[in-house]
Scaffold this motif. Structure first.
Motif, PDB file in Angstrom:
ATOM      1  N   PRO A 217      33.555  56.734  61.822  1.00  0.00           N
ATOM      2  CA  PRO A 217      32.174  57.241  61.775  1.00  0.00           C
ATOM      3  C   PRO A 217      31.309  56.694  62.907  1.00  0.00           C
ATOM      4  O   PRO A 217      30.482  57.422  63.464  1.00  0.00           O
ATOM      5  CB  PRO A 217      31.672  56.767  60.408  1.00  0.00           C
ATOM      6  CG  PRO A 217      32.899  56.650  59.576  1.00  0.00           C
ATOM      7  CD  PRO A 217      33.975  56.184  60.512  1.00  0.00           C
ATOM      8  N   ALA A 325      24.515  62.640  60.912  1.00  0.00           N
ATOM      9  CA  ALA A 325      25.386  63.118  59.833  1.00  0.00           C
ATOM     10  C   ALA A 325      26.692  62.329  59.787  1.00  0.00           C
ATOM     11  O   ALA A 325      27.268  62.122  58.707  1.00  0.00           O
ATOM     12  CB  ALA A 325      25.673  64.602  60.018  1.00  0.00           C
ATOM     13  N   ALA A 328      27.332  59.163  57.331  1.00  0.00           N
ATOM     14  CA  ALA A 328      27.387  59.290  55.866  1.00  0.00           C
ATOM     15  C   ALA A 328      28.328  58.286  55.195  1.00  0.00           C
ATOM     16  O   ALA A 328      27.996  57.759  54.114  1.00  0.00           O
ATOM     17  CB  ALA A 328      27.767  60.717  55.482  1.00  0.00           C
ATOM     18  N   ASP A 332      24.422  52.464  52.493  1.00  0.00           N
ATOM     19  CA  ASP A 332      22.975  52.498  52.652  1.00  0.00           C
ATOM     20  C   ASP A 332      22.477  51.096  52.969  1.00  0.00           C
ATOM     21  O   ASP A 332      23.023  50.095  52.493  1.00  0.00           O
ATOM     22  CB  ASP A 332      22.310  53.007  51.367  1.00  0.00           C
ATOM     23  CG  ASP A 332      22.544  54.494  51.151  1.00  0.00           C
ATOM     24  OD1 ASP A 332      22.728  55.213  52.149  1.00  0.00           O
ATOM     25  OD2 ASP A 332      22.561  54.931  49.979  1.00  0.00           O
ATOM     26  N   ARG A 336      22.368  51.181  58.662  1.00  0.00           N
ATOM     27  CA  ARG A 336      22.445  52.649  58.722  1.00  0.00           C
ATOM     28  C   ARG A 336      21.088  53.254  59.037  1.00  0.00           C
ATOM     29  O   ARG A 336      20.991  54.214  59.817  1.00  0.00           O
ATOM     30  CB  ARG A 336      22.984  53.186  57.397  1.00  0.00           C
ATOM     31  CG  ARG A 336      23.112  54.704  57.365  1.00  0.00           C
ATOM     32  CD  ARG A 336      23.820  55.162  56.113  1.00  0.00           C
ATOM     33  NE  ARG A 336      23.646  56.593  55.882  1.00  0.00           N
ATOM     34  CZ  ARG A 336      24.134  57.248  54.838  1.00  0.00           C
ATOM     35  NH1 ARG A 336      24.850  56.601  53.920  1.00  0.00           N
ATOM     36  NH2 ARG A 336      23.925  58.538  54.692  1.00  0.00           N
ATOM     37  N   THR A 340      20.235  55.499  62.335  1.00  0.00           N
ATOM     38  CA  THR A 340      19.622  56.820  62.173  1.00  0.00           C
ATOM     39  C   THR A 340      18.378  56.941  63.029  1.00  0.00           C
ATOM     40  O   THR A 340      18.187  57.925  63.758  1.00  0.00           O
ATOM     41  CB  THR A 340      19.265  57.059  60.693  1.00  0.00           C
ATOM     42  OG1 THR A 340      20.462  57.048  59.908  1.00  0.00           O
ATOM     43  CG2 THR A 340      18.551  58.394  60.507  1.00  0.00           C
TER      44      THR A 340
END
Length: 351
Positions: A217, A325, A328, A332, A336, A340
């Motif tokens: 990711p 995206a 994901a 959290d 993150r 973002t």
């Protein structure tokens, strides 16, 4: 250099302090990242020094001119998903920033850029040969740093460097006849810019011992955010504010490098777009023959105001959304959230 000084260079360009590290938890994270950036800067200063007078002056030149330190910042940020800013993270982040610095020496020679980071480019000071060899020296020192971290680090450095070179090679040679030039350019951006930002995000996870499932990711995030970053650089390249770019407006275009606003303009079929493209092409050809680059001033301004430049901005926003995206699978939390906001800030820079 104090931690606040190293972080202010990033904040000044991308607004990280206010826009990304917002909130109590994020402020604590910012303090941690700032401390890590200070350590990276100390390591860079040490590793760039040389007993040879020319190598020392040229090797430190662009480092001392400033810079955003985006790549080490990302490595330090993603390292918080593991054990934090370990010595391996600092070494890896330093090596990747050194690789980025080395690429700038080469880029400026190939693009015939007169300025970088608000100062004369290295080749304007020492000539092409010294600038190229200085870039080579930085690449070699980055490899030495990575070699201290084991096989995975060596592979990361080698794979990233290969993509940087392939991206520059493809940009130099250009697309095949009939190829989609926008798609071709996006792949070049993925290789030249996205790969190094992806490697930085990945390095923070690898060298801090973060869970292995976070790596892919982060790679996807870094590559897409890197493309968004470069797309916005193509917009900012047209800026008429020298303080924003450190270069004259349209430096890349004047050197014959087709940036994304120009490529999107090239897809337009209306008479005005065709005429503007033809004027730019003619001006670039005259500059290559020795004409003053200022002959393109009016056409650069016209491209800056054309909807092709706005389309480039929207494309940057799309890639930034895809980067977000990709996050994901990450937990959290403040890391993150900061990643973002980083992607959002990249696509929302002023121009």
């Amino acid at each position: 250099m104090s931690p606040s000084a190293s972080s202010s260079r990033i904040a000044g360009k991308l607004g990280l302090t206010d826009r990304i590290f917002a909130g109590t938890k994020a402020r604590k994270l910012l303090s941690t990242v700032e401390a890590g950036l200070e350590e990276v800067d100390r390591t860079l200063a040490r590793e760039l020094r040389s007993a040879d007078a020319i190598a020392d002056a040229a090797g430190r030149y662009l480092y001392e001119a400033g810079g955003k330190r985006v790549r080490p910042m990302l490595a330090l940020l993603t390292a918080q998903l593991g054990d934090g800013a370990t010595e391996a993270v600092i070494q890896g982040a330093t090596a990747l920033e050194m690789t980025h610095l080395g690429s700038l020496y080469h880029d400026d020679v190939m693009d015939a850029a007169d300025r970088r980071r608000g100062v004369p480019s290295a080749h304007a000071v020492w000539g092409n040969s010294v600038a190229i060899l200085t870039g080579d020296l930085l690449f070699s020192r980055a490899s030495v740093l990575m070699s201290r971290l084991g096989d995975d680090a060596i592979r990361l450095q080698a794979d990233t460097f290969e993509r940087l070179v392939l991206g520059q090679l493809h940009e130099t040679v250009g697309p095949e006849e009939g190829a989609d030039r926008v798609a071709f350019s996006l792949q070049v951006l993925s290789d030249k810019t996205g790969s190094l930002i992806a490697a930085s995000a990945q390095a923070g996870a690898i060298f801090s011992g973060a869970p292995a499932e976070y790596e892919q990711p982060l790679i996807t995030f870094g590559e897409k955010a890197g493309v968004a970053f470069q797309l916005m650089d193509d917009v900012i390249d047209l800026s008429d504010d020298p303080g924003e770019t450190g270069k004259v407006p349209g430096t890349d275009l004047r050197a014959g490098v087709p940036t994304m606003p120009y490529l999107i303009l090239d897809q337009r079929t209306d008479a005005g777009a065709i005429a503007l493209r033809e004027r730019i092409d003619a001006g670039v050809a005259r500059i290559a023959d020795g004409a003053d680059p200022s002959i393109l001033d009016d056409d650069i301004a016209a491209l800056r105001d054309h909807d092709a430049t706005e389309a480039t901005r929207l494309l940057a926003e799309q890639w930034a959304a895809e980067a977000i995206a990709a996050l994901a699978p990450l937990p959290d939390g403040p890391v993150r959230e900061a990643l973002t906001r980083f992607a959002q800030a990249v696509a929302d820079r002023s121009s």
